[in-house]
Design an enzyme around this catalytic site. Structure first.
Site, mmCIF file in Angstrom:
data_model
loop_
_atom_site.group_PDB
_atom_site.id
_atom_site.type_symbol
_atom_site.label_atom_id
_atom_site.label_comp_id
_atom_site.label_asym_id
_atom_site.label_seq_id
_atom_site.Cartn_x
_atom_site.Cartn_y
_atom_site.Cartn_z
ATOM 1 N N SER A 138 0.823 -1.199 -0.019
ATOM 2 C CA SER A 138 -0.072 -0.026 -0.001
ATOM 3 C C SER A 138 0.759 0.981 -0.125
ATOM 4 C CB SER A 138 -0.999 -0.016 1.326
ATOM 5 O OG SER A 138 -1.699 1.357 1.355
ATOM 6 N N TYR A 151 -1.476 -0.932 10.916
ATOM 7 C CA TYR A 151 -1.581 -0.975 9.417
ATOM 8 C C TYR A 151 -0.504 -0.487 8.530
ATOM 9 C CZ TYR A 151 -3.686 -1.327 4.783
ATOM 10 O OH TYR A 151 -3.878 -1.304 3.557
#
Length: 260
Positions: A138, A151
């Protein structure tokens, strides 16, 4: 023997789109996720492409799963040419207010499971002299993420690990690609609890189909890093010259739960 793509987190979102893309290109697919009913429904749709579909319902957050999954694939005589580590989840909120067990489960799934699957499946690829790995990271992996601290940290691990592994495997016939999309329209935001944050309420949220197309093409080309979308590329490059305090503040403003 047809090439086989093993896709984790295949029951929805990017994983489901990856399954369609591989099947459309004539590759057999191994679908891995917890939701067996969803996997079976997807496998039925993929049979329109005349490829073999294998459903393996595993809980990838269980530390015992990577070995069990590898053994299940071996027992079926499948030779995995494409390993797509897509499974993962996030959470939203101040770290100390979040459930610790859930945060640890996130690290297990996003990092440890991915690492072990790479070790188990890439070894045979290297021995054969060919294979491709796609780790779904990501743009979160390029900076710290207040209110999604765990995360963002897990995705930083995926980016760093993928780049290092790609370098080690140079010349072996095996490539490793880290796909780094930004905010994407999947079930991720709802599951993470940040669908109402500025990050997902702003315009320009990517379509899952577009993210998968770019990631797939990058993997097939043997690229190490694939950042989806020119705005994300621009933001990524700007991090190199931006003060870290500014980076943290901007990311916090995007991730902060409404009402805080």
């Amino acid at each position: 023997m047809a090439h086989v793509a093993l896709i984790t987190g295949a029951s929805a979102g990017l994983g489901e789109q990856f399954a369609h893309r591989f099947a459309r290109d004539g590759h057999d697919v191994v679908l891995v996720a917890r939701n067996e009913a969803r996997l079976n429904a997807l496998a039925e749709r993929l049979r329109l492409h005349k490829v073999r579909t294998v459903v393996l319902p595993f809980d990838l957050s269980d530390p015992r799963t990577p070995r069990a999954l590898f053994e299940a694939v071996q027992a079926r005589g499948l030779e995995v040419e494409f390993l797509v580590n897509n499974a993962g989840f996030g959470s939203n909120g101040a770290f100390l207010d979040l459930d610790l067990a859930r945060e640890l489960e996130m690290v297990q799934l996003n990092c440890t499971t991915l690492l072990e699957l790479c070790h188990r499946f890439v070894g045979p690829m290297r021995a054969r002299g060919h294979g491709r790995v796609l780790n779904v990271a990501s743009t979160a992996g390029f900076q710290p993420g207040p209110f999604m601290a765990t995360y963002y940290a897990t995705k930083a691990f995926v980016v760093s690990f993928s780049e290092a592994l790609a370098h080690e495997l140079a010349g072996s016939g095996v490539t490793v690609t880290a796909s780094c999309p930004g905010a994407t329209a999947t079930e991720f935001a709802k599951a993470a609890g940040n669908a109402a944050t500025r990050l997902f309420q702003r315009p320009g949220i990517a379509r899952a189909e577009d993210v998968v197309h770019d990631a797939y093409e990058a993997m097939m080309a043997g690229e190490v890093l694939a950042v989806h979308g020119w705005m994300n590329v621009l933001a990524w490059q700007s991090l190199r010259v931006s003060p870290r305090s500014m980076v943290r503040a901007i990311t916090a403003s995007l991730n902060q739960p409404p009402g805080r």
